[in-house]
Scaffold this motif. Structure first.
Motif, PDB file in Angstrom:
ATOM      1  N   ILE A 258       1.334  10.367  -8.870  1.00 45.17           N
ATOM      2  CA  ILE A 258       1.084   9.289  -8.081  1.00 45.17           C
ATOM      3  C   ILE A 258       1.375   8.079  -8.566  1.00 45.17           C
ATOM      4  CG2 ILE A 258      -1.652   8.881  -7.777  1.00 45.17           C
ATOM      5  CD1 ILE A 258      -0.253   7.779  -4.879  1.00 45.17           C
ATOM      6  N   GLN A 259       0.375   8.177 -10.074  1.00 43.13           N
ATOM      7  CA  GLN A 259       0.924   7.053 -11.160  1.00 43.13           C
ATOM      8  C   GLN A 259       2.146   6.541 -11.275  1.00 43.13           C
ATOM      9  OE1 GLN A 259      -1.138   4.852 -11.602  1.00 43.13           O
ATOM     10  NE2 GLN A 259      -2.630   6.049 -10.265  1.00 43.13           N
ATOM     11  N   THR A 260       3.266   8.091 -11.585  1.00 46.80           N
ATOM     12  CA  THR A 260       4.463   7.791 -11.899  1.00 46.80           C
ATOM     13  C   THR A 260       5.316   6.672 -11.052  1.00 46.80           C
ATOM     14  OG1 THR A 260       4.656   9.632 -12.775  1.00 46.80           O
ATOM     15  CG2 THR A 260       6.991   9.185 -12.422  1.00 46.80           C
ATOM     16  N   TYR A 261       4.940   7.230  -9.566  1.00 45.39           N
ATOM     17  CA  TYR A 261       5.303   6.388  -8.166  1.00 45.39           C
ATOM     18  C   TYR A 261       5.003   4.792  -8.493  1.00 45.39           C
ATOM     19  CZ  TYR A 261       7.343  10.861  -6.140  1.00 45.39           C
ATOM     20  OH  TYR A 261       8.085  12.117  -6.385  1.00 45.39           O
ATOM     21  N   ALA A 262       4.086   4.897  -8.677  1.00 47.85           N
ATOM     22  CA  ALA A 262       3.421   3.572  -8.951  1.00 47.85           C
ATOM     23  C   ALA A 262       4.068   2.954  -9.974  1.00 47.85           C
ATOM     24  CB  ALA A 262       1.485   3.257  -9.069  1.00 47.85           C
ATOM     25  N   GLN A 263       4.148   3.495 -11.082  1.00 42.91           N
ATOM     26  CA  GLN A 263       5.049   2.911 -12.154  1.00 42.91           C
ATOM     27  C   GLN A 263       6.322   2.843 -11.822  1.00 42.91           C
ATOM     28  OE1 GLN A 263       3.471   1.732 -15.150  1.00 42.91           O
ATOM     29  NE2 GLN A 263       5.438   0.532 -15.535  1.00 42.91           N
TER      30      GLN A 263
ATOM     31  N   THR B 242      -2.324   1.899  -5.266  1.00 45.59           N
ATOM     32  CA  THR B 242      -1.940   3.332  -4.339  1.00 45.59           C
ATOM     33  C   THR B 242      -3.758   4.088  -3.396  1.00 45.59           C
ATOM     34  OG1 THR B 242      -2.617   4.062  -6.309  1.00 45.59           O
ATOM     35  CG2 THR B 242      -0.527   3.190  -6.085  1.00 45.59           C
ATOM     36  N   ALA B 243      -2.756   5.327  -2.765  1.00 45.90           N
ATOM     37  CA  ALA B 243      -4.325   5.858  -2.857  1.00 45.90           C
ATOM     38  C   ALA B 243      -3.455   7.461  -1.968  1.00 45.90           C
ATOM     39  CB  ALA B 243      -4.489   6.064  -0.970  1.00 45.90           C
ATOM     40  N   VAL B 244      -4.527   8.663  -2.095  1.00 44.43           N
ATOM     41  CA  VAL B 244      -3.867  10.041  -1.945  1.00 44.43           C
ATOM     42  C   VAL B 244      -4.733  10.319  -1.025  1.00 44.43           C
ATOM     43  CG1 VAL B 244      -3.918  12.324  -2.713  1.00 44.43           C
ATOM     44  CG2 VAL B 244      -3.475   9.897  -4.605  1.00 44.43           C
ATOM     45  N   GLY B 245      -4.512  10.486   0.072  1.00 38.78           N
ATOM     46  CA  GLY B 245      -4.642  11.141   1.163  1.00 38.78           C
ATOM     47  C   GLY B 245      -5.091  12.395   1.233  1.00 38.78           C
ATOM     48  N   ALA B 246      -6.293  12.972   1.609  1.00 37.25           N
ATOM     49  CA  ALA B 246      -7.002  14.198   1.492  1.00 37.25           C
ATOM     50  C   ALA B 246      -6.279  15.601   2.821  1.00 37.25           C
ATOM     51  CB  ALA B 246      -8.130  14.488   1.714  1.00 37.25           C
TER      52      ALA B 246
ATOM     53  N   LEU C  44       1.312  -0.801   0.162  1.00 37.46           N
ATOM     54  CA  LEU C  44       0.017  -0.046  -0.174  1.00 37.46           C
ATOM     55  C   LEU C  44       0.948   1.458  -0.337  1.00 37.46           C
ATOM     56  CD1 LEU C  44      -2.788   1.494   0.022  1.00 37.46           C
ATOM     57  CD2 LEU C  44      -2.332   1.475   3.013  1.00 37.46           C
ATOM     58  N   TYR C  45       0.389   2.141  -0.949  1.00 32.88           N
ATOM     59  CA  TYR C  45       1.751   3.493  -0.776  1.00 32.88           C
ATOM     60  C   TYR C  45       0.799   4.453  -1.428  1.00 32.88           C
ATOM     61  CZ  TYR C  45       4.432   7.371  -3.053  1.00 32.88           C
ATOM     62  OH  TYR C  45       5.213   8.052  -2.684  1.00 32.88           O
ATOM     63  N   VAL C  46       1.335   4.819   0.367  1.00 34.35           N
ATOM     64  CA  VAL C  46       0.010   6.530   0.604  1.00 34.35           C
ATOM     65  C   VAL C  46       1.211   7.423   0.074  1.00 34.35           C
ATOM     66  CG1 VAL C  46      -1.437   7.577   2.132  1.00 34.35           C
ATOM     67  CG2 VAL C  46      -1.496   4.619   1.514  1.00 34.35           C
ATOM     68  N   ARG C  47       0.547   8.700  -0.481  1.00 33.00           N
ATOM     69  CA  ARG C  47       0.798   9.479  -0.523  1.00 33.00           C
ATOM     70  C   ARG C  47      -0.120  10.923   0.453  1.00 33.00           C
ATOM     71  NH1 ARG C  47       5.159  10.854  -3.752  1.00 33.00           N
ATOM     72  NH2 ARG C  47       5.051  12.847  -4.307  1.00 33.00           N
ATOM     73  N   GLY C  48       0.188  12.539   0.346  1.00 26.79           N
ATOM     74  CA  GLY C  48      -0.786  13.188   1.023  1.00 26.79           C
ATOM     75  C   GLY C  48      -1.311  13.654  -0.643  1.00 26.79           C
ATOM     76  N   ASP C  49      -2.148  14.959  -0.350  1.00 24.24           N
ATOM     77  CA  ASP C  49      -2.782  15.388  -1.807  1.00 24.24           C
ATOM     78  C   ASP C  49      -1.899  16.778  -2.338  1.00 24.24           C
ATOM     79  OD1 ASP C  49      -3.476  16.767   0.054  1.00 24.24           O
ATOM     80  OD2 ASP C  49      -5.356  16.592  -0.920  1.00 24.24           O
ATOM     81  N   ARG C  50      -0.769  17.437  -0.787  1.00 21.60           N
ATOM     82  CA  ARG C  50      -0.154  18.586  -1.233  1.00 21.60           C
ATOM     83  C   ARG C  50       0.965  18.215  -1.226  1.00 21.60           C
ATOM     84  NH1 ARG C  50      -2.110  20.426   4.546  1.00 21.60           N
ATOM     85  NH2 ARG C  50      -4.213  20.590   4.146  1.00 21.60           N
TER      86      ARG C  50
END
Length: 156
Positions: free
Chosen positions: A104-109, A121-125, A93-99
């Motif tokens: 995120i798709q570049t990191y996922a790739q 992947t998930a983006v935290g608000a 599970l790779y989580v990044r903040g929206d700020r």
């Protein structure tokens, strides 16, 4: 360092990088998941120190022999070059903040190119680089869901 009683050098095959400090084994149950143990990440964002432990100390006694041994050690920055790696079968599970900058798709790739097969992947608000601290409840909820489902293949 190997000559100091109580020092146990970590064999190369057991070395790993600690990316987030959680606490000692006296504080964290071996069976407990991070989300079950901590309501917040105990290591502050400004104290973020990824590291590799190369020796553990497991004996009672004076600190002087250990300190003297460490003073004699010459250290150099570590550089890891990985020419090839196998696939990673564990769910990630790779989580990044929206700020946080970057797509995120570049990191996922990048993870997929490195062999990670089961990636979510998930983006935290309302969070930046330290989403796990800035929006702890949301990140823990994602972790619980990820853990419960054994990884969430195909989610983005």
């Amino acid at each position: 360092m190997a000559d100091v009683p109580g020092f146990a050098l970590v064999p190369d095959r057991w070395l790993y990088v600690t990316m987030q400090g959680l606490g000692s084994t006296a504080e964290v149950s071996e069976a407990g998941a991070i989300v079950d143990v901590w309501l917040k990440v105990p290591e502050s964002a400004d104290g973020f120190r990824p590291h590799v432990s190369v020796v553990y100390f497991s004996a009672d006694g004076a600190a002087r022999p250990a300190a003297d041994s460490l003073v004699r050690v010459t250290t150099y920055p570590a550089i890891a070059r990985i020419a090839a790696a196998g696939s990673v079968e564990s769910p990630l599970l790779y989580v990044r903040g929206d700020r946080e900058g970057g797509d995120i798709q570049t990191y996922a790739q990048g993870f997929r190119n490195a062999g990670v097969g089961d990636l979510t992947t998930a983006v935290g608000a309302e969070a930046g680089r330290f989403a796990q601290k800035e929006q702890a409840a949301d990140v823990w909820a994602l972790m619980r869901l990820h853990r419960r489902d054994g990884g969430m293949s195909g989610c983005a």
